[in-house]
Structures are given as C-alpha cells and as structure tokens.
Design a protein around this motif. Structure first.
Motif, mmCIF file in Angstrom:
data_model
loop_
_atom_site.group_PDB
_atom_site.id
_atom_site.type_symbol
_atom_site.label_atom_id
_atom_site.label_comp_id
_atom_site.label_asym_id
_atom_site.label_seq_id
_atom_site.Cartn_x
_atom_site.Cartn_y
_atom_site.Cartn_z
ATOM 1 N N ALA A 131 4.974 -1.716 -0.007
ATOM 2 C CA ALA A 131 4.841 -0.384 -0.607
ATOM 3 C C ALA A 131 3.508 -0.153 -1.335
ATOM 4 O O ALA A 131 2.890 0.900 -1.146
ATOM 5 C CB ALA A 131 6.018 -0.114 -1.533
ATOM 6 N N PRO A 132 3.035 -1.074 -2.174
ATOM 7 C CA PRO A 132 1.767 -0.807 -2.866
ATOM 8 C C PRO A 132 0.589 -0.609 -1.903
ATOM 9 O O PRO A 132 -0.254 0.258 -2.116
ATOM 10 C CB PRO A 132 1.554 -2.050 -3.740
ATOM 11 C CG PRO A 132 2.912 -2.630 -3.919
ATOM 12 C CD PRO A 132 3.645 -2.324 -2.645
ATOM 13 N N ARG A 133 0.550 -1.389 -0.850
ATOM 14 C CA ARG A 133 -0.543 -1.232 0.127
ATOM 15 C C ARG A 133 -0.368 0.057 0.919
ATOM 16 O O ARG A 133 -1.339 0.697 1.289
ATOM 17 C CB ARG A 133 -0.631 -2.449 1.036
ATOM 18 C CG ARG A 133 -0.912 -3.681 0.194
ATOM 19 C CD ARG A 133 -1.806 -4.732 0.653
ATOM 20 N NE ARG A 133 -2.717 -4.592 1.715
ATOM 21 C CZ ARG A 133 -4.049 -4.659 1.547
ATOM 22 N NH1 ARG A 133 -4.552 -4.827 0.365
ATOM 23 N NH2 ARG A 133 -4.839 -4.590 2.584
ATOM 24 N N CYS A 134 0.896 0.445 1.193
ATOM 25 C CA CYS A 134 1.164 1.730 1.861
ATOM 26 C C CYS A 134 0.599 2.876 1.023
ATOM 27 O O CYS A 134 -0.007 3.808 1.559
ATOM 28 C CB CYS A 134 2.660 1.948 2.062
ATOM 29 S SG CYS A 134 3.400 0.944 3.343
ATOM 30 N N ALA A 135 0.807 2.795 -0.282
ATOM 31 C CA ALA A 135 0.309 3.833 -1.186
ATOM 32 C C ALA A 135 -1.217 3.920 -1.120
ATOM 33 O O ALA A 135 -1.790 5.014 -1.154
ATOM 34 C CB ALA A 135 0.769 3.557 -2.608
ATOM 35 N N ARG A 136 -1.878 2.783 -1.009
ATOM 36 C CA ARG A 136 -3.347 2.790 -0.904
ATOM 37 C C ARG A 136 -3.806 3.460 0.387
ATOM 38 O O ARG A 136 -4.784 4.201 0.391
ATOM 39 C CB ARG A 136 -3.890 1.365 -0.975
ATOM 40 C CG ARG A 136 -3.780 0.751 -2.339
ATOM 41 C CD ARG A 136 -4.348 -0.637 -2.326
ATOM 42 N NE ARG A 136 -4.158 -1.276 -3.612
ATOM 43 C CZ ARG A 136 -4.487 -2.513 -3.853
ATOM 44 N NH1 ARG A 136 -5.029 -3.262 -2.918
ATOM 45 N NH2 ARG A 136 -4.285 -3.032 -5.049
ATOM 46 N N LEU A 138 -2.134 5.723 2.078
ATOM 47 C CA LEU A 138 -1.882 7.158 1.915
ATOM 48 C C LEU A 138 -2.945 7.805 1.033
ATOM 49 O O LEU A 138 -3.366 8.939 1.278
ATOM 50 C CB LEU A 138 -0.497 7.403 1.337
ATOM 51 C CG LEU A 138 0.663 7.160 2.296
ATOM 52 C CD1 LEU A 138 1.993 7.323 1.570
ATOM 53 C CD2 LEU A 138 0.583 8.082 3.499
ATOM 54 N N ARG A 139 -3.392 7.080 0.036
ATOM 55 C CA ARG A 139 -4.425 7.629 -0.841
ATOM 56 C C ARG A 139 -5.722 7.878 -0.085
ATOM 57 O O ARG A 139 -6.321 8.946 -0.204
ATOM 58 C CB ARG A 139 -4.686 6.686 -2.012
ATOM 59 C CG ARG A 139 -5.730 7.247 -2.946
ATOM 60 C CD ARG A 139 -5.893 6.448 -4.196
ATOM 61 N NE ARG A 139 -6.888 7.109 -5.044
ATOM 62 C CZ ARG A 139 -7.368 6.580 -6.137
ATOM 63 N NH1 ARG A 139 -6.939 5.420 -6.555
ATOM 64 N NH2 ARG A 139 -8.282 7.212 -6.834
#
Length: 163
Positions: A131-136, A138-139
C-alpha cells in the motif's frame, strides 16, 4: 593455431560485452544521480524553474547523444527517483511534462513509457499488497496528470477502478 585465434576472439568479444554492460550501468547511475539532485538547493521559485528546465534539456541531450542509454533506462531513472524521493513528485511530474512538450522526439515517447511503466508497477504493487508504494505511484501519476503529461480522465478511470 586456428582454434587459439577463435578462442582469443571470443575472449575479446566477451570483454567488449562486459565493458559495454559496465559502461551502461555507470551511465544509468549518473542519470539517476543527476535526477535525484534536481531541486536540492533552491533559493527561490526562479531557481526551481531554471533547474527543472536545465534537467529536461540535459536529459534530452543525453538521449540524443550517440551511444546513449536506451529510452527505458531514462524512464527507469525517473521512475526510481519519483518513487524513492516522493517529496519531489511535483518536480518529476513537471520535468516529464516539460520533456513531452519541448522535446517532441524524445519527450512524447518518454512520457508515454513512463506512464506505462508506472501503471505496470502499480498493478504489481497492488497484487503484492504494498500500500505505501502504491500511494507513491498514485502520487506521481497525479502529478503527471496535473502537469498534463497524463490525461486527467485516464487517472480518474484508474481511481474509479480502485473503488
């Protein structure tokens, strides 16, 4: 005697391949390090704009040079920097959009491949539950849409699919 010559020729060929591989790795590290340093020292907004424009021009010049890294290597360098240095995502989004707008031959293909690589990475990360890398990812995709290097409706469709 002929066998010894063929053996020597194979050895030289192998050494040339290894030398080219090592040169490519050094070049990849140089490009990545250059991108990582963009906007490290900014005194005012004009400096930031100047640094982004200079980085775009340097990338385009590097890509146009004979014996340059393949386009995928430039994409990998920017993708790596944008994911590892998430606080610079707006800078990398602007840089990709500037490349696409100002350097037609290199920039348009670069932006297209970058978006494709980011989407592929996103799919892999979702599958892995990172999830944290997914957020990056998406950013940076959001920054690319903001800078008009990615169509906003394409990003909206991706986000709708996530719901």
């Amino acid at each position: 005697r002929g066998e010894a010559r063929r053996g020597e020729a194979r050895r030289r060929e192998w050494m040339d391949v290894e030398r080219a591989r090592a040169d490519g790795e050094r070049e990849q590290k140089r490009v990545t390090a250059h991108l990582a340093r963009v906007a490290d020292e900014v005194a005012n907004p004009d400096d930031l704009e100047r640094q982004i424009r200079a980085a775009a021009a340097a990338l385009a010049a590097d890509a146009a040079r004979p014996g340059a890294l393949p386009l995928d290597a430039f994409v990998l360098a920017l993708m790596r920097c944008s994911l590892e240095l998430a606080h610079k995502a707006p800078i990398y989004g602007t840089l990709a959009a500037l490349l696409a707008a100002k350097h037609e031959r290199f920039g348009a293909r670069f932006a297209e491949k970058l978006v494709s690589a980011l989407l592929g990475t996103f799919q892999n990360l979702v599958r892995d539950g990172a999830a944290p890398r997914c957020a990056r990812v998406l950013r940076i995709l959001g920054e690319l849409a903001n800078a008009r290097a990615l169509a906003a409706d394409s990003l909206a469709r991706l986000l709708r699919q996530l719901l």
